[in-house]
Design an enzyme around this catalytic site. Structure first.
Site, short mmCIF file in Angstrom:
data_model
loop_
_atom_site.label_atom_id
_atom_site.label_comp_id
_atom_site.label_asym_id
_atom_site.label_seq_id
_atom_site.Cartn_x
_atom_site.Cartn_y
_atom_site.Cartn_z
NE ARG A 107 -3.77 0.94 2.15
CZ ARG A 107 -4.95 1.24 2.71
NH1 ARG A 107 -5.01 2.13 3.68
NH2 ARG A 107 -6.04 0.64 2.32
CG HIS A 134 -8.58 0.65 -2.38
ND1 HIS A 134 -7.85 -0.45 -1.96
CD2 HIS A 134 -9.18 1.13 -1.26
CE1 HIS A 134 -7.99 -0.60 -0.66
NE2 HIS A 134 -8.78 0.33 -0.21
CD GLN A 137 -13.05 -0.64 -0.01
OE1 GLN A 137 -12.18 -0.52 0.83
NE2 GLN A 137 -14.31 -0.93 0.30
CG ASP A 230 -13.00 7.62 -0.70
OD1 ASP A 230 -12.85 7.56 0.54
OD2 ASP A 230 -12.07 7.43 -1.51
CB CYS A 271 -13.75 2.56 0.75
SG CYS A 271 -13.34 4.32 0.76
NE ARG A 316 -11.24 -4.01 1.45
CZ ARG A 316 -10.25 -3.17 1.77
NH1 ARG A 316 -10.45 -2.15 2.56
NH2 ARG A 316 -9.03 -3.34 1.26
N1 NVA Z 1 -9.47 7.57 -1.26
C1 NVA Z 1 -9.11 7.15 0.07
C2 NVA Z 1 -9.43 5.71 0.27
C3 NVA Z 1 -9.14 5.18 1.64
C4 NVA Z 1 -9.46 3.75 1.79
C5 NVA Z 1 -7.64 7.42 0.30
O1 NVA Z 1 -6.84 7.10 -0.58
O2 NVA Z 1 -7.29 7.97 1.34
N1 CP Z 2 -11.10 0.96 3.03
C1 CP Z 2 -9.81 0.88 3.42
O1 CP Z 2 -8.92 0.60 2.61
O2 CP Z 2 -9.61 1.06 4.73
P1 CP Z 2 -8.19 1.18 5.47
O3 CP Z 2 -7.56 2.46 4.99
O4 CP Z 2 -8.52 1.18 6.93
O5 CP Z 2 -7.37 0.00 5.06
#
Ligand code: NVA
Ligand code: CP
Length: 329
Positions: A107, A134, A137, A230, A271, A316
């Protein structure tokens, strides 16, 4: 016959509709097994590395619990504490980890990084979120839609908000792949990139799905089966962006008027994490600065009977477990 052994899981554009459905069905099977206490330690003795350059609750826990349920052991490497990126290149890190581990999750920031890790690894590499995509997700999201409605084919999924972020992009891709009708409600400057829209439209011509982009939230959310939003500023983006995004996206908040504009039995998805109240440090800061106590979704919708966000969060685990199982077994 679908066989994903040895494959990387970097973005859904790399997968056929059949392969994506196969992963969802595998996740449903694993969820049943977990619910009924049926052991599924199919990957006993294997080792996975989890690289997180950004924070996480769901994704990290899903990989950790999923791996352990499958009989594997995990090593977590967080944003600090490893040599990656500071003293050691991505390519060198990948070539070291691939000699010790059976699978690697990443990540972080640019999609090119996870692609580079995959290039230098001989074991499966899984994308746990990048700036652009993602994909894990998405499997949980469509699994939740399938559980609710029995199928995803032909369903109308509407995303309201920052539609060129990882989640917005990926929802458009998964909708195209699975023959869903995807609508994005956003100001024009936050529409997904034209190149990706065109690619998804091409996929839709084969699958029967469709892509609609609109600035009109009431027109876009009409008759939707699922509404999705989101955060307005994603991880890795400058905190200075908040003011601009609040001004741009406030009209795209999912509130009860918007929810009621969808079908009566429509569900709300997110998410997570979500700013639906001021119970977080950032939520409180935004409230103190801009007087906004809820952002992309109102607390009323988040807590309503339409909301499936915690089912989605649980999924998830099952979907990430399916990705590890199918690429490693
Ligand atoms: N768009 C958000 C998703 C988090 C799961 C981010 O990248 O912070
Ligand atoms: N939805 C998601 O990816 O959550 P986290 O950032 O907690 O992993």
């Amino acid at each position: 016959m679908v066989n994903l052994k040895g494959r990387d899981f970097l973005k859904l554009l790399d997968f056929t509709s059949e392969e994506i459905e196969y992963l969802i069905n595998s996740a449903i099977d694993l969820k049943n097994k977990k619910r009924h206490g049926v052991p599924h330690r199919y990957l006993e003795g294997k080792q996975v590395a989890l690289l997180f350059e950004k924070d996480s609750t769901r994704t990290r826990c899903a990989f950790e619990v999923g791996a352990k349920d499958l009989g594997m052991e995990v090593t977590y490497l967080g944003p600090t504490g490893s040599q990656m990126g500071k003293k050691e290149t991505i390519a060198d890190t990948a070539r070291v980890l691939t000699r010790m581990y059976d699978g690697i999750e990443y990540r972080g920031f640019d999609q090119t990084i996870v692609e580079e890790i995959a290039k230098y690894s001989t074991v499966p590499v899984w994308n746990g979120l990048t700036n652009e995509f993602h994909p894990t997700q998405m499997l949980a999201d469509v699994m939740t839609i399938k559980e609710e409605f029995g199928s995803f084919q032909g369903k109308k999924l509407v995303f309201c908000g920052d539609a060129r972020n990882n989640v917005g992009n990926s929802l458009m891709v998964v909708s195209a792949k699975l023959g869903m009708h995807f609508t994005c409600c956003a100001p024009k400057e936050l529409f997904p990139e034209e190149k990706l829209v065109e690619e998804c439209q091409k996929i839709c011509s084969r699958t029967g799905g469709s892509i609609t982009l609109t600035e009109d939230i009431m027109e876009g959310t009409k008759d939707a089966d699922a509404l999705y939003t989101d955060v307005w500023v994603s991880m890795g983006e400058a905190p200075e962006l908040w003011e601009k995004r609040i001004n741009l996206l406030k009209p795209y908040q999912v509130n009860m008027d918007v929810m009621k504009n969808a079908k009566e039995n429509a569900i709300f998805l997110h998410c997570l994490p979500s700013f639906h109240n001021i119970g977080t440090t950032i939520g409180k800061e935004i409230y103190d600065k801009y007087g906004l106590s809820e952002m992309e979704v109102t607390d009323e919708v988040f807590e309503s009977s339409h909301s499936r966000v915690f089912e989605e969060a649980e999924n998830r685990l099952h979907t990430i477990k399916a990705v590890m199982l199918e690429t490693l077994r």
